[in-house]
Design a protein around this motif. Structure first.
Motif, PDB file in Angstrom:
ATOM      1  N   UNK A  69     154.272 144.485  24.431  1.00 20.97           N
ATOM      2  CA  UNK A  69     154.816 145.131  25.625  1.00 20.97           C
ATOM      3  C   UNK A  69     153.823 145.070  26.786  1.00 20.97           C
ATOM      4  N   UNK A  70     152.530 145.032  26.462  1.00 22.41           N
ATOM      5  CA  UNK A  70     151.492 145.002  27.505  1.00 22.41           C
ATOM      6  C   UNK A  70     150.994 143.588  27.780  1.00 22.41           C
ATOM      7  N   UNK A  71     151.182 142.690  26.843  1.00 24.59           N
ATOM      8  CA  UNK A  71     150.749 141.304  27.016  1.00 24.59           C
ATOM      9  C   UNK A  71     151.917 140.387  26.659  1.00 24.59           C
ATOM     10  N   UNK A  72     152.658 139.959  27.675  1.00 29.09           N
ATOM     11  CA  UNK A  72     153.851 139.144  27.453  1.00 29.09           C
ATOM     12  C   UNK A  72     153.503 137.729  27.004  1.00 29.09           C
ATOM     13  N   UNK A  73     152.265 137.308  27.171  1.00 28.84           N
ATOM     14  CA  UNK A  73     151.866 135.945  26.841  1.00 28.84           C
ATOM     15  C   UNK A  73     151.295 135.814  25.433  1.00 28.84           C
ATOM     16  N   UNK A  74     151.491 136.818  24.618  1.00 23.92           N
ATOM     17  CA  UNK A  74     150.916 136.797  23.272  1.00 23.92           C
ATOM     18  C   UNK A  74     151.721 135.868  22.359  1.00 23.92           C
ATOM     19  N   UNK A  75     151.004 135.069  21.577  1.00 20.29           N
ATOM     20  CA  UNK A  75     151.617 134.192  20.570  1.00 20.29           C
ATOM     21  C   UNK A  75     151.253 134.745  19.198  1.00 20.29           C
ATOM     22  N   UNK A  76     152.255 135.004  18.383  1.00 27.93           N
ATOM     23  CA  UNK A  76     152.026 135.606  17.068  1.00 27.93           C
ATOM     24  C   UNK A  76     152.444 134.617  15.987  1.00 27.93           C
ATOM     25  N   UNK A  77     151.548 134.400  15.037  1.00 29.68           N
ATOM     26  CA  UNK A  77     151.809 133.506  13.909  1.00 29.68           C
ATOM     27  C   UNK A  77     151.768 134.341  12.635  1.00 29.68           C
ATOM     28  N   UNK A  78     152.876 134.422  11.917  1.00 35.50           N
ATOM     29  CA  UNK A  78     152.967 135.225  10.696  1.00 35.50           C
ATOM     30  C   UNK A  78     152.908 134.326   9.465  1.00 35.50           C
ATOM     31  N   UNK A  79     152.064 134.711   8.503  1.00 39.66           N
ATOM     32  CA  UNK A  79     151.975 133.987   7.239  1.00 39.66           C
ATOM     33  C   UNK A  79     151.925 134.972   6.092  1.00 39.66           C
ATOM     34  N   UNK A 102     148.342 124.451   6.366  1.00 42.81           N
ATOM     35  CA  UNK A 102     149.381 125.472   6.462  1.00 42.81           C
ATOM     36  C   UNK A 102     149.174 126.385   7.657  1.00 42.81           C
ATOM     37  N   UNK A 103     147.936 126.617   8.060  1.00 42.45           N
ATOM     38  CA  UNK A 103     147.695 127.348   9.306  1.00 42.45           C
ATOM     39  C   UNK A 103     148.277 126.571  10.486  1.00 42.45           C
ATOM     40  N   UNK A 104     147.992 125.274  10.516  1.00 45.73           N
ATOM     41  CA  UNK A 104     148.490 124.436  11.614  1.00 45.73           C
ATOM     42  C   UNK A 104     150.009 124.341  11.560  1.00 45.73           C
ATOM     43  N   UNK A 105     150.569 124.205  10.361  1.00 45.04           N
ATOM     44  CA  UNK A 105     152.022 124.116  10.217  1.00 45.04           C
ATOM     45  C   UNK A 105     152.701 125.382  10.735  1.00 45.04           C
ATOM     46  N   UNK A 106     152.143 126.558  10.378  1.00 46.13           N
ATOM     47  CA  UNK A 106     152.749 127.816  10.833  1.00 46.13           C
ATOM     48  C   UNK A 106     152.595 127.995  12.341  1.00 46.13           C
ATOM     49  N   UNK A 107     151.477 127.529  12.896  1.00 46.45           N
ATOM     50  CA  UNK A 107     151.297 127.579  14.349  1.00 46.45           C
ATOM     51  C   UNK A 107     152.349 126.704  15.028  1.00 46.45           C
ATOM     52  N   UNK A 108     152.588 125.536  14.477  1.00 41.95           N
ATOM     53  CA  UNK A 108     153.596 124.620  15.031  1.00 41.95           C
ATOM     54  C   UNK A 108     154.988 125.247  14.967  1.00 41.95           C
ATOM     55  N   UNK A 109     155.340 125.821  13.828  1.00 45.42           N
ATOM     56  CA  UNK A 109     156.662 126.422  13.675  1.00 45.42           C
ATOM     57  C   UNK A 109     156.838 127.640  14.571  1.00 45.42           C
ATOM     58  N   UNK A 110     155.746 128.383  14.794  1.00 45.24           N
ATOM     59  CA  UNK A 110     155.827 129.602  15.612  1.00 45.24           C
ATOM     60  C   UNK A 110     155.957 129.289  17.095  1.00 45.24           C
ATOM     61  N   UNK A 111     155.517 128.110  17.516  1.00 43.63           N
ATOM     62  CA  UNK A 111     155.476 127.805  18.953  1.00 43.63           C
ATOM     63  C   UNK A 111     156.516 126.786  19.406  1.00 43.63           C
ATOM     64  N   UNK A 112     157.155 126.080  18.509  1.00 44.48           N
ATOM     65  CA  UNK A 112     158.026 124.972  18.937  1.00 44.48           C
ATOM     66  C   UNK A 112     159.257 125.447  19.698  1.00 44.48           C
ATOM     67  N   UNK A 113     159.672 126.702  19.471  1.00 48.08           N
ATOM     68  CA  UNK A 113     160.864 127.212  20.155  1.00 48.08           C
ATOM     69  C   UNK A 113     160.538 128.185  21.283  1.00 48.08           C
ATOM     70  N   UNK A 129     149.645 118.946  14.559  1.00 49.00           N
ATOM     71  CA  UNK A 129     150.522 119.072  13.393  1.00 49.00           C
ATOM     72  C   UNK A 129     150.757 117.711  12.740  1.00 49.00           C
ATOM     73  N   UNK A 130     150.967 116.687  13.571  1.00 47.01           N
ATOM     74  CA  UNK A 130     151.168 115.333  13.044  1.00 47.01           C
ATOM     75  C   UNK A 130     149.932 114.840  12.310  1.00 47.01           C
ATOM     76  N   UNK A 131     148.762 115.123  12.882  1.00 48.38           N
ATOM     77  CA  UNK A 131     147.522 114.699  12.229  1.00 48.38           C
ATOM     78  C   UNK A 131     147.307 115.440  10.910  1.00 48.38           C
ATOM     79  N   UNK A 132     147.628 116.729  10.917  1.00 47.60           N
ATOM     80  CA  UNK A 132     147.415 117.521   9.702  1.00 47.60           C
ATOM     81  C   UNK A 132     148.300 117.049   8.565  1.00 47.60           C
TER      82      UNK A 132
END
Length: 740
Positions: A69-79, A102-113, A129-132
């Motif tokens: 609510x205070x930081x609209x630019x926050x990116x959250x990755x859940x694992x 798997x860290x990179x994969x979850x970051x990719x999935x969390x941000x692609x949309x 992600x492609x390199x990983x």
């Protein structure tokens, strides 16, 4: 009487990747700390630990909702921890490549949309992600090319009946040879030679060349796959590029938060090894990592093994930037949660509603997970709208549970609970012990004997105070009582008898707790020693003694006298006299925290020991003040080689290695050394001291029983009364000695 619950009363707080829904109430202190840390820190690893079902994940989700609510630019990755695939099924060693992939994969999935995410960051994430995953996809890609190529060959072979491409080549060669024979296009000899070659050598050569080309292409494909796999399998490159990506995301003004939940599903050794391997990534890269797991994780780096006990701190100590141990919710947290989930109260007064909430909290032992189950167990029906209904009829046992719970919370939350983050784990242990004891009492039959614990732990003091509170409520009667010294405080150890009656507890504790009594005792003892020193001087100076009441009324005025003798006692009284007055004269509840009172108690004890150590200097100054007309001098023994010299050198040799003060006449005809705790050395020089008693004297400050040695004077510190008497005697004798 009945309660109507909301239809979604047991829906938990939603994921921070979704719209906020579900119920979360209370834990304001924990929530404020965590939200502040998420918003404030650009990097670091935060551990949220605690017993299963205490609400760790819910707290993290709520904190992230508040932070978003205070930081609209926050990116959250859940694992989930198991999604890291840190180990194989057959091996217990970590596989670092799996973790980083798997860290990179979850970051990719969390941000692609995320539509508002900058395109260059998206491209960088996709590239990483492609390199990983290249070691898998590239290999599959090249195998597919080979497969397609073989498929083409198969299709070529299928052109003829039987699907044999080799036969097609031979047949074509034979047809050409026949045509050459019938058309006579070339001279007959040359025509015959070509026809012979077309029958076998030429088609065989074509087929051999084709096979070599296919083999070379297969080898090229396989080599390309191996080179791609080797290059992309370098974990150092992936970690470095992920750290660079974290930095770029941060530079764009975005905060990246990873949440790795259910760490307790992994073996403790695996967790330690994984965090050790990626320590720099987790703690130093520009992203925040929040680890959620059981109580075992909290002990990583805080409990040393036998081989590490000599170290200041273990190597795992810095694995986490911050540690939070989430203890059971407080009464107010549970009460507010129940308030939130109740839609309507029918026939209940506020007292009835509070009683119901306390009964539920007692049954659940203040455990949030069990609280929901206890509520479910009491649902008797559903109304026409599908809302759960709880019909309430209080039993005698319910009244006992409610009153026991209130007594527990009055004592624990009002007195023993610590607000310090580092003490949250201790809070859990205290509350657990208190509930175990309360359940034991509830299960007792009237007449059952209950004994106070005799240990010196905080939990033991808590139980003794709880028993004392129940005694004042009429729940327990005293059968026998003895005194035992615990941490320097004479403590009552009682045997009680359960009466079977539990009366309504007060809103707050109306008597000092054991740790408060220990503080009062230490302060009072220290005051008595200081007052004994001042009054001894006043009596010898022909003045009236100061009473303890007068001293406490204005302690600084009198304490400054001791300050002038070379030891600062004013600071202790400045810091503590108001607290002492509040605890002894004020009305409860007292506003002081347990950790603050315990800290002050330890400071007073240390200051008292320092007071004893500095008594040689103070006593020398008092002797000088009482004999100003003699113009006496004071020096440390080491500072003047003329002191205790000549035939008294043997005495000097014994005392010269310690910090002793000598008071003497300018002509050195009378000398007296004041020492602390040197009693054991007097036996060696007893004869020399007695031979020099007319010119040299020894004053020994000691707690032990004195030796009979002429020329020695003793100041006893075992009790304030002995201190005052022995100090007066020593000062009187020494003053006479200097007058002679």
């Amino acid at each position: 009487m009945r309660l109507i619950l909301k239809r979604d009363w047991d829906v938990p707080i939603s994921s921070p990747l979704e719209m906020e829904e579900g119920y979360f109430s209370g834990r304001l202190n924990e929530l404020e700390h965590l939200v502040n840390e998420i918003l404030r820190k650009p990097r670091g690893s935060i551990l949220i630990s605690g017993y299963r079902g205490v609400g760790k994940t819910s707290l993290v989700y709520k904190a992230l909702h508040e932070a978003k609510k205070r930081d609209k630019n926050m990116i959250i990755v859940l694992l989930n921890a198991t999604e890291l695939e840190a180990t194989s099924e057959k091996d217990t060693k970590i596989i670092p490549m799996n973790v980083i992939r798997n860290l990179i994969r979850r970051l990719y999935l969390a941000t692609r949309n995320i539509d508002r995410l900058e395109q260059d960051i998206k491209r960088d994430i996709e590239s990483l992600y492609s390199k990983a995953t290249a070691s898998k996809f590239e290999l599959m890609h090249h195998y597919q090319k080979a497969s397609d190529f073989l498929k083409i060959l198969t299709e070529e072979r299928s052109l003829l009946v039987g699907g044999n491409i080799e036969s097609l080549i031979f047949i074509a060669s034979w047809i050409i040879a026949i045509l050459l024979q019938f058309n006579n296009m070339l001279p007959s000899t040359f025509n015959n030679i070509i026809s012979m070659f077309l029958l076998f050598p030429i088609p065989y050569f074509i087929l051999s060349l084709r096979k070599r080309l296919l083999k070379k292409q297969r080898e090229t494909i396989h080599l390309s796959s191996e080179e791609t796999y080797f290059y992309d399998n370098n974990i150092g490159n992936l970690v470095f590029e992920l750290e660079q990506l974290h930095r770029k995301i941060s530079d764009k003004g975005r905060k990246l938060v990873y949440v790795i939940d259910e760490m307790d599903k992994l073996d403790g050794s695996i967790v330690k090894e994984m965090i050790r391997y990626f320590k720099n990534l987790f703690t130093l890269s520009k992203a925040l990592f929040i680890f959620v797991g059981g109580e075992e994780l909290y002990n990583i780096g805080t409990q040393s093994s036998d081989t590490e006990k000599t170290l200041y701190r273990s190597k795992e100590y810095t694995y986490f930037s911050s540690r939070y141990f989430l203890s059971r919710p407080l009464w107010d947290d549970l009460s507010k949660f129940i308030d939130c989930i109740v839609q309507n109260k029918e026939g209940l007064t506020e007292d009835d509603f509070e009683r119901f909430k306390r009964v539920i909290a007692f049954d659940a032992k203040n455990d949030f997970f069990d609280l929901k189950q206890c509520i479910k167990d009491r649902i008797s029906q559903f109304d026409t709208n599908g809302n759960p209904v709880i019909d309430i009829v209080f039993t005698d046992e319910d009244y006992k549970k409610s009153r026991l719970h209130k007594a527990m919370m009055v004592l624990f939350e009002g007195k023993y609970m610590s607000r310090s983050i580092s003490k949250w784990k201790e809070n859990e242990e205290l509350l657990k012990r208190l509930f175990e004891h309360a359940y034991f009492i509830l299960e007792c039959y009237p007449g059952k004997q209950i004994n106070d614990p005799q240990g010196g732990d905080v939990s033991d003091a808590l139980i003794r105070d709880f028993n004392g509170l129940l005694y004042r409520l009429g729940t327990l009667n005293i059968v026998s009582e003895s005194q035992q010294s615990i941490k320097g405080l004479p403590t009552r150890i009682r045997t009680y008898q359960y009466t079977g009656v539990i009366n309504e507890p007060p809103q707050y504790l109306d008597e000092p707790t054991e740790y408060e009594r220990r503080y009062l005792s230490e302060f009072k003892i220290y005051t008595k020693y200081v007052l004994a020193l001042i009054n001894t001087f006043r009596v010898m100076n022909g003045e009236e003694e100061v009473t303890e009441e007068d001293f406490c009324r204005n302690p600084i005025r009198y304490a400054q006298i001791v300050d002038r003798w070379g030891f600062n006692v004013s600071s202790i009284f400045q810091q503590n006299v108001e607290i002492y007055k509040t605890l002894t004269e004020g009305e409860p509840p007292y506003p002081f925290k347990r950790e603050d009172i315990e800290k002050r108690t330890e400071i007073i004890k240390k200051h008292k020991n320092a007071f004893f150590n500095n008594l040689p200097k103070v006593i020398a100054s008092i002797i000088n003040s009482l004999n100003l007309h003699l113009n006496l001098k004071i020096q440390k023994l080491q500072e003047n080689t003329s002191l205790f010299s000549g035939s008294a050198t043997q005495i000097r040799n014994v005392f010269q290695n310690s910090n002793h003060f000598v008071i003497f006449k300018p002509d050195l005809t009378r000398q007296a050394i004041v020492s602390y705790d040197m009693l054991q050395f007097l036996v060696k020089i007893k004869k020399v001291i007695e031979e020099h008693e007319t010119t040299h004297r020894i004053i020994v400050v000691t707690e032990e029983a004195p030796l009979e040695v002429k020329g020695c004077h003793y100041v006893k510190t075992d009790l304030p009364s002995n201190f005052k008497t022995s100090l007066y005697d020593a000062l009187t004798e020494i003053s006479k000695f200097f007058e002679e």
